[in-house]
Design a protein around this motif. Sequence first.
Motif, short mmCIF file in Angstrom:
data_model
loop_
_atom_site.label_atom_id
_atom_site.label_comp_id
_atom_site.label_asym_id
_atom_site.label_seq_id
_atom_site.Cartn_x
_atom_site.Cartn_y
_atom_site.Cartn_z
N ILE A 218 1.88 -19.14 3.71
CA ILE A 218 0.72 -19.99 3.50
C ILE A 218 -0.14 -19.34 2.44
N PRO A 219 -0.96 -20.13 1.73
CA PRO A 219 -1.76 -19.57 0.63
C PRO A 219 -2.59 -18.36 1.04
N ARG A 220 -2.66 -17.41 0.10
CA ARG A 220 -3.48 -16.19 0.19
C ARG A 220 -2.89 -15.11 1.09
N THR A 221 -1.71 -15.35 1.65
CA THR A 221 -1.06 -14.28 2.39
C THR A 221 -0.28 -13.41 1.41
N ALA A 222 -0.02 -12.15 1.79
CA ALA A 222 0.74 -11.25 0.93
C ALA A 222 2.14 -11.79 0.68
N TYR A 223 2.72 -12.42 1.69
CA TYR A 223 4.07 -12.96 1.55
C TYR A 223 4.10 -14.13 0.58
N ASN A 224 3.11 -15.01 0.65
CA ASN A 224 3.03 -16.15 -0.26
C ASN A 224 2.92 -15.68 -1.71
N GLN A 225 2.05 -14.69 -1.94
CA GLN A 225 1.89 -14.17 -3.30
C GLN A 225 3.17 -13.48 -3.77
N CYS A 226 3.86 -12.84 -2.82
CA CYS A 226 5.12 -12.18 -3.11
C CYS A 226 6.14 -13.17 -3.66
N LEU A 227 6.25 -14.33 -3.01
CA LEU A 227 7.20 -15.35 -3.44
C LEU A 227 6.83 -15.91 -4.81
N LYS A 228 5.53 -16.07 -5.07
CA LYS A 228 5.10 -16.56 -6.38
C LYS A 228 5.48 -15.58 -7.48
N ASP A 229 5.25 -14.28 -7.24
CA ASP A 229 5.58 -13.27 -8.24
C ASP A 229 7.09 -13.17 -8.43
N GLN A 230 7.83 -13.33 -7.34
CA GLN A 230 9.29 -13.30 -7.43
C GLN A 230 9.79 -14.46 -8.29
N LYS A 231 9.24 -15.62 -8.07
CA LYS A 231 9.66 -16.81 -8.82
C LYS A 231 9.36 -16.63 -10.31
N LYS A 232 8.20 -16.08 -10.61
CA LYS A 232 7.80 -15.86 -12.00
C LYS A 232 8.73 -14.86 -12.68
N THR A 233 9.07 -13.78 -11.98
CA THR A 233 9.91 -12.75 -12.56
C THR A 233 11.34 -13.22 -12.75
N THR A 234 11.90 -13.91 -11.76
CA THR A 234 13.27 -14.38 -11.89
C THR A 234 13.38 -15.46 -12.97
N ALA A 235 12.32 -16.24 -13.17
CA ALA A 235 12.33 -17.23 -14.26
C ALA A 235 12.41 -16.53 -15.61
N MET A 236 11.71 -15.41 -15.74
CA MET A 236 11.76 -14.63 -16.98
C MET A 236 13.16 -14.07 -17.19
N PHE A 237 13.78 -13.53 -16.12
CA PHE A 237 15.13 -13.00 -16.24
C PHE A 237 16.13 -14.10 -16.60
N ARG A 238 15.93 -15.29 -16.04
CA ARG A 238 16.82 -16.42 -16.32
C ARG A 238 16.75 -16.80 -17.80
N ASP A 239 15.54 -16.81 -18.34
CA ASP A 239 15.37 -17.15 -19.77
C ASP A 239 16.06 -16.09 -20.64
N MET A 240 15.94 -14.81 -20.24
CA MET A 240 16.60 -13.74 -21.01
C MET A 240 18.12 -13.92 -21.01
N LEU A 241 18.66 -14.27 -19.84
CA LEU A 241 20.10 -14.47 -19.73
C LEU A 241 20.56 -15.62 -20.63
N LYS A 242 19.81 -16.70 -20.63
CA LYS A 242 20.16 -17.85 -21.47
C LYS A 242 20.11 -17.48 -22.95
N GLU A 243 19.14 -16.67 -23.34
CA GLU A 243 19.04 -16.24 -24.74
C GLU A 243 20.24 -15.39 -25.13
N ARG A 244 20.66 -14.49 -24.24
CA ARG A 244 21.82 -13.64 -24.54
C ARG A 244 23.09 -14.48 -24.65
N ARG A 245 23.20 -15.46 -23.76
CA ARG A 245 24.39 -16.33 -23.79
C ARG A 245 24.43 -17.16 -25.06
N ALA A 246 23.23 -17.52 -25.57
CA ALA A 246 23.16 -18.33 -26.78
C ALA A 246 23.40 -17.50 -28.04
#
Length: 475
Positions: A218-246
């Motif tokens: 739920i909003p403002r819990t440590a776990y909720n923020q954790c998931l948001k940061d995880q999503k942001k970081t994995t999105a960045m890694f995904r973009d890097m992978l696509k760039e390398r593949r291209a």
Amino acid sequence: MLNTVGLCVAGLVVIWISNWIRRWRNPKCDGVLPPGSMGFPLIGETLPLIIPSYSLDLHPFIKKRLRRYGPIFRTNIVGRRAVISADPEFNNFLFQQEGRLVELYYLNTFSKIFVHEGESRTNEFGAVHKYVRRIFLNHFGAERLKGKLLPEIEEVVNKTLRAWSTQASVEIKHAASVMVLDFSAKQIISYDAEKSPESLSDTYTKILKGFMSFPLNIPRTAYNQCLKDQKKTTAMFRDMLKERRASPETNRGDFLDQISRDMDKETFLSEDFIVQLMFGGLFATFESISAVLALAFKLLSEHPADWEEMIAEHETILKNREDPNSSITWDEYKSMTFTLHVINETLRLGSVAPGILRKALKDIPVKGFTIPKGWTIMMVTYSLHLSPSAFNNPLEFNPSRWKDLDSHIISKNFMPFGGGARQCAGAEYSRAFMATFFHVLLTKYRFSLIEVGSIARNPILGFGKGIHIKFSEKT
């Protein structure tokens, strides 16, 4: 009439709840369950497990139940039925049964953070596991350390300590985690902390705050923020992978280059799987090395004679060099006998994680009891590290004990990086990084402890207000 109907409904609800609680406390088992308690409905015994512990001894939750029930007992953690084992014989047996009786498992908090996107294959055994282990060893194993990484680690430690020496004081655990994560990220994705618009160390620090927390999304819990940061970081890694593949012609020589090329050879290398590997691999180095380094400072501050022995060892290495300014070599690293004893002793006392998790693939008989299929098993390997039968005065910091310890005792009772086929591929990398750090520190810098916080596991190893150190270059 209405009152009678209401009383009947209320009675049925009470009966249903009572039966549900009874089933909760007495799970089905085709045999005899290990002794223990399932705790309160839904939350089980989660709360007493995550209460902070203020010593290097076994967590009170574990210690109390070992005394009451013996080395194998049942419980419930975050709604998961579990068996906790501090039995060395059984734990060693389970390490050998990977892929047959047990498989890798994560609690809900961990799995949603580290296995958030796509289907996880990190618990598969066989070809997938062998590939993952091989690629991490290619970039962090002994051969890589010998050929390339040791001088690069020395260079980054030199640069880091030089920067720290300009500050009034440094909180060593956090500062070391930044150093280690930035260097590991360079090997994995060619990350440059000085040029990147995103600070990976800041992001992983925030993720760590929510790690192993109660999975309340739920909003403002440590776990909720954790998931948001995880999503942001994995999105960045995904973009890097696509760039390398291209741009396959680009060759940085890092982990991402190799694994992106291997996608054309290995069918199991999906985009989700690769992103998950990068995210989890960085987290593993980020926390473990920094926590052990910080603990080493705390323990050595209480044992100055050990500091002096380490200093003498590293000064001897310099004296034996033809060129005092040359980079550290593999042979020199391996000759740091007492330093490696200090590292082992700190690893023994400072197990970072509370236990190693597996999932039972079938009913497992053990010493007259049965662990049902599907249950979680937590192997408390650090109970071996504190066993008086293996280590005399186990809570005492005594690096010299490693001079005389029998290799058989070590192999059976010392598992800071896990055991069996899933032993951490970064074990040598972690030791080499810490040994190199001490080599540069003790030969080029002076330091004084400004504040030494007390131990505070929650459940990951921490140090209260932190360990603050003032560094200065030798003149």
